[in-house]
Design a protein around this motif. Structure first.
Motif, PDB file in Angstrom:
ATOM      1  N   ASP A  16       0.833  -1.199   0.000  1.00  0.00           N
ATOM      2  CA  ASP A  16       0.000   0.000   0.000  1.00  0.00           C
ATOM      3  C   ASP A  16       0.876   1.260   0.000  1.00  0.00           C
ATOM      4  N   LEU A  17       0.218   2.423   0.048  1.00  0.00           N
ATOM      5  CA  LEU A  17       0.897   3.697  -0.195  1.00  0.00           C
ATOM      6  C   LEU A  17       2.176   3.890   0.606  1.00  0.00           C
ATOM      7  N   TYR A  18       2.134   3.580   1.895  1.00  0.00           N
ATOM      8  CA  TYR A  18       3.242   3.955   2.775  1.00  0.00           C
ATOM      9  C   TYR A  18       4.124   2.764   3.130  1.00  0.00           C
ATOM     10  N   GLU A  19       3.985   1.661   2.409  1.00  0.00           N
ATOM     11  CA  GLU A  19       4.773   0.459   2.688  1.00  0.00           C
ATOM     12  C   GLU A  19       5.999   0.412   1.787  1.00  0.00           C
ATOM     13  N   ARG A  20       7.153   0.178   2.396  1.00  0.00           N
ATOM     14  CA  ARG A  20       8.419   0.196   1.659  1.00  0.00           C
ATOM     15  C   ARG A  20       8.907  -1.226   1.410  1.00  0.00           C
ATOM     16  N   PRO A  21       9.195  -1.574   0.160  1.00  0.00           N
ATOM     17  CA  PRO A  21       9.679  -2.923  -0.131  1.00  0.00           C
ATOM     18  C   PRO A  21      11.137  -3.093   0.278  1.00  0.00           C
ATOM     19  N   PRO A  22      11.623  -4.342   0.402  1.00  0.00           N
ATOM     20  CA  PRO A  22      13.055  -4.573   0.639  1.00  0.00           C
ATOM     21  C   PRO A  22      13.876  -3.976  -0.501  1.00  0.00           C
ATOM     22  N   LEU A  23      15.143  -3.659  -0.238  1.00  0.00           N
ATOM     23  CA  LEU A  23      15.969  -2.894  -1.175  1.00  0.00           C
ATOM     24  C   LEU A  23      16.025  -3.532  -2.564  1.00  0.00           C
ATOM     25  N   GLY A  24      16.303  -4.839  -2.629  1.00  0.00           N
ATOM     26  CA  GLY A  24      16.422  -5.492  -3.935  1.00  0.00           C
ATOM     27  C   GLY A  24      15.136  -5.418  -4.732  1.00  0.00           C
ATOM     28  N   SER A  25      14.017  -5.712  -4.063  1.00  0.00           N
ATOM     29  CA  SER A  25      12.712  -5.619  -4.732  1.00  0.00           C
ATOM     30  C   SER A  25      12.394  -4.183  -5.109  1.00  0.00           C
ATOM     31  N   TRP A  26      12.749  -3.277  -4.230  1.00  0.00           N
ATOM     32  CA  TRP A  26      12.504  -1.850  -4.452  1.00  0.00           C
ATOM     33  C   TRP A  26      13.149  -1.381  -5.756  1.00  0.00           C
ATOM     34  N   ILE A  27      14.403  -1.773  -5.954  1.00  0.00           N
ATOM     35  CA  ILE A  27      15.135  -1.364  -7.159  1.00  0.00           C
ATOM     36  C   ILE A  27      14.441  -1.891  -8.411  1.00  0.00           C
ATOM     37  N   LEU A  28      14.088  -3.189  -8.419  1.00  0.00           N
ATOM     38  CA  LEU A  28      13.469  -3.780  -9.606  1.00  0.00           C
ATOM     39  C   LEU A  28      12.077  -3.200  -9.863  1.00  0.00           C
ATOM     40  N   LEU A  29      11.302  -2.989  -8.812  1.00  0.00           N
ATOM     41  CA  LEU A  29       9.969  -2.406  -8.983  1.00  0.00           C
ATOM     42  C   LEU A  29      10.044  -0.983  -9.522  1.00  0.00           C
ATOM     43  N   SER A  30      11.022  -0.214  -9.055  1.00  0.00           N
ATOM     44  CA  SER A  30      11.188   1.161  -9.539  1.00  0.00           C
ATOM     45  C   SER A  30      11.670   1.174 -10.987  1.00  0.00           C
ATOM     46  N   LEU A  31      12.584   0.256 -11.335  1.00  0.00           N
ATOM     47  CA  LEU A  31      13.050   0.169 -12.722  1.00  0.00           C
ATOM     48  C   LEU A  31      11.905  -0.206 -13.659  1.00  0.00           C
ATOM     49  N   GLN A  32      10.991  -1.040 -13.170  1.00  0.00           N
ATOM     50  CA  GLN A  32       9.824  -1.406 -13.975  1.00  0.00           C
ATOM     51  C   GLN A  32       9.016  -0.170 -14.342  1.00  0.00           C
ATOM     52  N   HIS A  33       8.819   0.721 -13.393  1.00  0.00           N
ATOM     53  CA  HIS A  33       8.117   1.982 -13.673  1.00  0.00           C
ATOM     54  C   HIS A  33       8.916   2.847 -14.647  1.00  0.00           C
ATOM     55  N   LEU A  34      10.227   2.880 -14.466  1.00  0.00           N
ATOM     56  CA  LEU A  34      11.083   3.686 -15.340  1.00  0.00           C
ATOM     57  C   LEU A  34      10.977   3.215 -16.786  1.00  0.00           C
ATOM     58  N   PHE A  35      11.093   1.901 -16.997  1.00  0.00           N
ATOM     59  CA  PHE A  35      11.036   1.370 -18.361  1.00  0.00           C
ATOM     60  C   PHE A  35       9.656   1.571 -18.981  1.00  0.00           C
ATOM     61  N   SER A  36       8.619   1.507 -18.167  1.00  0.00           N
ATOM     62  CA  SER A  36       7.261   1.648 -18.688  1.00  0.00           C
ATOM     63  C   SER A  36       6.987   3.035 -19.227  1.00  0.00           C
ATOM     64  N   MET A  37       7.569   4.048 -18.591  1.00  0.00           N
ATOM     65  CA  MET A  37       7.283   5.419 -19.030  1.00  0.00           C
ATOM     66  C   MET A  37       8.374   5.983 -19.930  1.00  0.00           C
ATOM     67  N   PHE A  38       9.498   5.246 -20.069  1.00  0.00           N
ATOM     68  CA  PHE A  38      10.668   5.828 -20.724  1.00  0.00           C
ATOM     69  C   PHE A  38      10.408   6.194 -22.185  1.00  0.00           C
ATOM     70  N   GLY A  39       9.748   5.279 -22.920  1.00  0.00           N
ATOM     71  CA  GLY A  39       9.545   5.530 -24.348  1.00  0.00           C
ATOM     72  C   GLY A  39       8.814   6.822 -24.620  1.00  0.00           C
ATOM     73  N   ALA A  40       7.713   7.045 -23.906  1.00  0.00           N
ATOM     74  CA  ALA A  40       6.935   8.273 -24.106  1.00  0.00           C
ATOM     75  C   ALA A  40       7.700   9.490 -23.621  1.00  0.00           C
ATOM     76  N   THR A  41       8.441   9.333 -22.526  1.00  0.00           N
ATOM     77  CA  THR A  41       9.182  10.462 -21.945  1.00  0.00           C
ATOM     78  C   THR A  41      10.212  11.024 -22.908  1.00  0.00           C
ATOM     79  N   VAL A  42      10.966  10.146 -23.572  1.00  0.00           N
ATOM     80  CA  VAL A  42      12.027  10.629 -24.468  1.00  0.00           C
ATOM     81  C   VAL A  42      11.496  10.935 -25.861  1.00  0.00           C
ATOM     82  N   LEU A  43      10.316  10.377 -26.219  1.00  0.00           N
ATOM     83  CA  LEU A  43       9.770  10.655 -27.547  1.00  0.00           C
ATOM     84  C   LEU A  43       9.389  12.120 -27.693  1.00  0.00           C
TER      85      LEU A  43
END
Length: 428
Positions: A16-43
């Motif tokens: 949920d909103l205020y729950e922090r994942p473990p570091l390894g999962s956190w990195i991969l979950l954040s990268l997933q968001h980055l890759f999802s928006m990257f194409g439109a962002t740089v286009l």
């Protein structure tokens, strides 16, 4: 328990909103968001003629500013807006970035002015103007209005239909769906990231990925910042920029309202009341002002990231902050930025089929959960008008000003909801 209380936990959430994942999962979950928006962002900057690294940096910092202004309560990602491409291209040719900068800052100021008005007048009107019969179809439109873009990425190699591209898109789509359905725990949560990786590897094997730019780009590269009075001297006030950009802010505001509606539904909160619409608008406006001061395009909230959250049920603000930090840092890492830019269109298209479809399905869920009765003519008329105008993109154009189909559909839906009687004469 009040869903707006910080102690409330959405029972459907993995995080949920205020729950922090473990570091390894956190990195991969954040990268997933980055890759999802990257194409439109740089286009957007590529089409306008700006530095993609600046857009990446300003999206990251803009997202962090938005989260700070909204008290860390809204998991929204902010990035380059497509709504301003046409006037931006014209201004780059006529006045250079100085004109685009003034237009971008003007957009932010319009947001701040409206945020101030809403803060004073309150937002109680929202419940009356946006009941489920209006919100549901608008959310459907937000997802389906960009279906054409997803299909175009999936099928077209330039202006030519490419069966290989379509095959990669369908492969990316299918593996993402299979990962989401058959994997468990954390691996299911990063199904979108895994789908992108698999689609990318297939694209490499089929020879459609060009690594030449990666090889020639240095590891560390300072983005081409455009600071007023340092990088350039604003010689005058570009009123044409301000007058062409400022009205479009109301278009992106309509889209912003739609995105908040989707987030409300997903997270079981009411962000219009807490932290308040005035704060979400102020966050958007501040992000655009920052972008205009460093060399980026106008910024708005992104549906791609909402789609990610709808799929994996991870609404953690920490994950969004992680994606924002990565975006800001990657703006300085030349090779990583260049490598992500090599993700081909069909991979983005295949993932978009899932992300945009899930957003549209969220709109259907709003209608179902609220038991909207389509035997009533009033509901049928409101939904019909919103869906056809929005998905068909029946935009309003006056001179250089263009109000998108989503904006027109939203306004028409609100007006019909306010003026139509509860029952048609034939139903009495």
């Amino acid at each position: 328990m009040d869903a707006n209380d910080k102690s409330y936990r959405n029972p459907e959430a993995v995080l949920d909103l205020y729950e922090r994942p473990p570091l390894g999962s956190w990195i991969l979950l954040s990268l997933q968001h980055l890759f999802s928006m990257f194409g439109a962002t740089v286009l957007v900057p590529l089409l306008v003629g700006l530095d993609p690294s600046i857009a990446l940096f300003s999206s990251g910092v803009g997202t962090i500013l938005h989260i700070l202004i909204t008290k860390g309560r809204i998991p929204a990602y902010m990035s380059s807006s497509f709504s301003f491409i046409v006037p931006s291209v014209a201004l780059m040719k006529a006045a250079g970035y100085a004109g685009v900068a003034q237009g971008t800052i003007a957009v932010g100021l319009v947001y701040l002015i409206i945020a101030t008005i809403v803060g004073i007048a309150g937002s109680d009107w929202i419940d009356r103007a946006l009941p489920p019969i209006v919100v549901g179809p608008i959310v459907i439109v937000i997802g389906l209005s960009v279906a054409g873009s997803a299909a175009n990425n999936a099928m077209m190699n330039g202006k030519t239909y490419d069966l290989k591209y379509f095959g990669i898109a369908i492969f990316t789509l299918l593996v993402t769906v299979l990962f989401n359905m058959y994997l468990k725990g954390f691996w299911s949560n990063i199904a979108i990231l895994l789908g992108i990786v698999c689609g990318y590897l297939l694209s490499v094997a089929l020879g459609i990925v060009d690594f030449s730019k990666v090889a020639t780009t240095p590891w560390l590269k300072l983005p081409a910042f455009e600071f007023p009075f340092i990088s350039y001297q604003p010689k005058k006030i570009y009123w044409d920029a301000i007058l062409s950009f400022a009205p479009i802010a109301f278009v992106t505001m309509a889209e912003h309202l739609g995105h908040i509606m989707v987030l409300d539904e997903l997270t079981h909160r009411n962000f219009f009341k807490n932290p308040g619409l005035h704060r979400t608008l102020a966050g958007d406006g501040t992000a655009s002002i920052f972008a205009g001061l460093v060399g980026g395009p106008p910024i708005t909230s992104y549906g791609e990231n909402i789609g990610v959250m709808a799929v994996n049920k991870i609404f953690s603000v920490y994950v969004i902050v992680g994606a924002a930090v990565f975006a800001a840092l990657f703006g300085f890492v030349g090779k990583l930025s260049a490598l992500i830019q090599t993700i081909p269109g069909p991979v983005i298209g295949g993932i978009s089929f899932v992300l945009f479809g899930v957003i549209a399905s969220s709109g259907l869920r709003i209608l179902v959960d609220n038991k909207v009765d389509f035997n009533r003519k009033r509901n049928l008329m409101i939904a019909s008008v919103i869906l056809v105008i929005g998905i068909g993109n029946a935009y309003l154009e006056i001179g250089t000003f263009q109000f998108t189909g989503i904006g027109v559909a939203t306004v028409m839906g609100i007006l019909l909801n306010l003026i139509l009687p509860r029952e048609a004469l034939s139903e009495e």
